[in-house]
Design an enzyme around this catalytic site. Sequence first.
Site, PDB file in Angstrom:
ATOM      1  N   GLY A  44      61.176   8.682  21.354  1.00  0.00           N
ATOM      2  CA  GLY A  44      61.307   9.913  22.130  1.00  0.00           C
ATOM      3  C   GLY A  44      62.252   9.778  23.316  1.00  0.00           C
ATOM      4  N   SER A  45      62.502   8.558  23.740  1.00  0.00           N
ATOM      5  CA  SER A  45      63.486   8.322  24.802  1.00  0.00           C
ATOM      6  C   SER A  45      64.861   8.086  24.185  1.00  0.00           C
ATOM      7  CB  SER A  45      63.089   7.093  25.633  1.00  0.00           C
ATOM      8  OG  SER A  45      61.836   7.303  26.238  1.00  0.00           O
ATOM      9  N   SER A  86      63.805   4.980  29.051  1.00  0.00           N
ATOM     10  CA  SER A  86      62.480   4.636  28.511  1.00  0.00           C
ATOM     11  C   SER A  86      61.426   5.367  29.321  1.00  0.00           C
ATOM     12  CB  SER A  86      62.232   3.129  28.604  1.00  0.00           C
ATOM     13  OG  SER A  86      60.863   2.850  28.331  1.00  0.00           O
ATOM     14  N   THR A  91      59.313  -0.418  27.372  1.00  0.00           N
ATOM     15  CA  THR A  91      59.583  -0.655  25.948  1.00  0.00           C
ATOM     16  C   THR A  91      60.434  -1.903  25.763  1.00  0.00           C
ATOM     17  OG1 THR A  91      59.286   1.658  25.457  1.00  0.00           O
ATOM     18  CG2 THR A  91      60.621   0.417  23.894  1.00  0.00           C
ATOM     19  N   ARG A 138      57.701  12.100  23.986  1.00  0.00           N
ATOM     20  CA  ARG A 138      58.280  13.232  23.241  1.00  0.00           C
ATOM     21  C   ARG A 138      58.077  14.559  23.968  1.00  0.00           C
ATOM     22  NH1 ARG A 138      54.095  11.013  21.047  1.00  0.00           N
ATOM     23  NH2 ARG A 138      52.218  12.106  20.377  1.00  0.00           N
ATOM     24  N   GLU A 213      55.003  12.118  14.539  1.00  0.00           N
ATOM     25  CA  GLU A 213      54.085  11.725  15.612  1.00  0.00           C
ATOM     26  C   GLU A 213      53.004  12.762  15.898  1.00  0.00           C
ATOM     27  OE1 GLU A 213      56.053   9.856  19.064  1.00  0.00           O
ATOM     28  OE2 GLU A 213      57.799   9.663  17.779  1.00  0.00           O
TER      29      GLU A 213
END
Length: 330
Positions: A44-45, A86, A91, A138, A213
Amino acid sequence: MSTQRFKRFYLDWRSLAEKTLATEVENPGGRKRYDGIALTGMGGSGIIGDVIHVLAFEFSDVPTVVVKDFSLPKYVKDGWLVLAISYSGNTKETLSTVYEALSRGCDVAGVSSGGKLAEIAREKGLTYLQVEGGRVPRASMPALLVGALRVLKAKGMDFPLPSPEGLAKLGNVGEAEALAENIVEGLAGRIPVFLSDVRHYPLAVRAKNEFNENAKIPAKVEVLPEWGHNDIVGWEKWLGPFTAIVLELGEGDKLMRFAADYLREVNVPVKELVMSDSMPYVDRVLWYSLVLGLASLKLAEIRGVDPGVTESISKYKAFLKSWSPALKES
Ligand code: F6R
């Protein structure tokens, strides 16, 4: 968390984007000119890197590369800007690129809601923007995109921000919900295949990721014109429970219309999402990300799954704690 409660993280995208437009960029300033820009980040990043890579075709004089891995290509070195995105700031793949970029003498910048990335940025005086925390990555897309664009601006690169009309559009949640309803109709029990052109590839990937997701289903992405050179053949004989969702730019998008017509001819159920061609690209990506995200939430509700929990991503991240291919701390 119930879908209704989780949905609130999508329905406030306008104010989230506006807040990020007003957030301070820490340590602005950079070189007069970069040799290139590497955009690093996952999931999502990481999708923000894809959006900026497309924007760069029009707005950047230097090459961009999207890195969704533990290490950077060899050519990313002194003279390059590495922008790490991130949401958590923790991450492993993304942090690994940050350490590597610092050790190679690159200029490094970051966007996160905190975590280790924030710590490194502040300790080393990097250009950095902190987005609002307390969400999942997200559901923070407008913050991450606006944050990344503002950091690039602070580094001297003139990428466009969302327009006032684009921000107002994000507030039209009733309209977004109605479009989402159309997309989801008849989709239960089927595997969506998102087809797009190269320019809208980030939106197609974003849609796939949202259905993965939030609704906990597999999904597929195909991109034209490459689709016409291989995947097209895969529909000639065998058909599974697929529904094609074709992202078209306006009624006159001949390339995407060809794909929709062809798939209908071979009996694949097709839905066409005709996107406004008058919206600037950043506005369009945000608006249709909202629509497709809400569609994935509607499917989550139909399937009776919790959209907010992604147990298997946590499992993968736990595995990464004991496995480091290239993590170099400088
Ligand atoms: C999206 C999501 C994942 C994360 C990815 C990277 O909501 O949960 O795709 O975005 O695991 O984590 P961050 O974004 O924290 O760097």
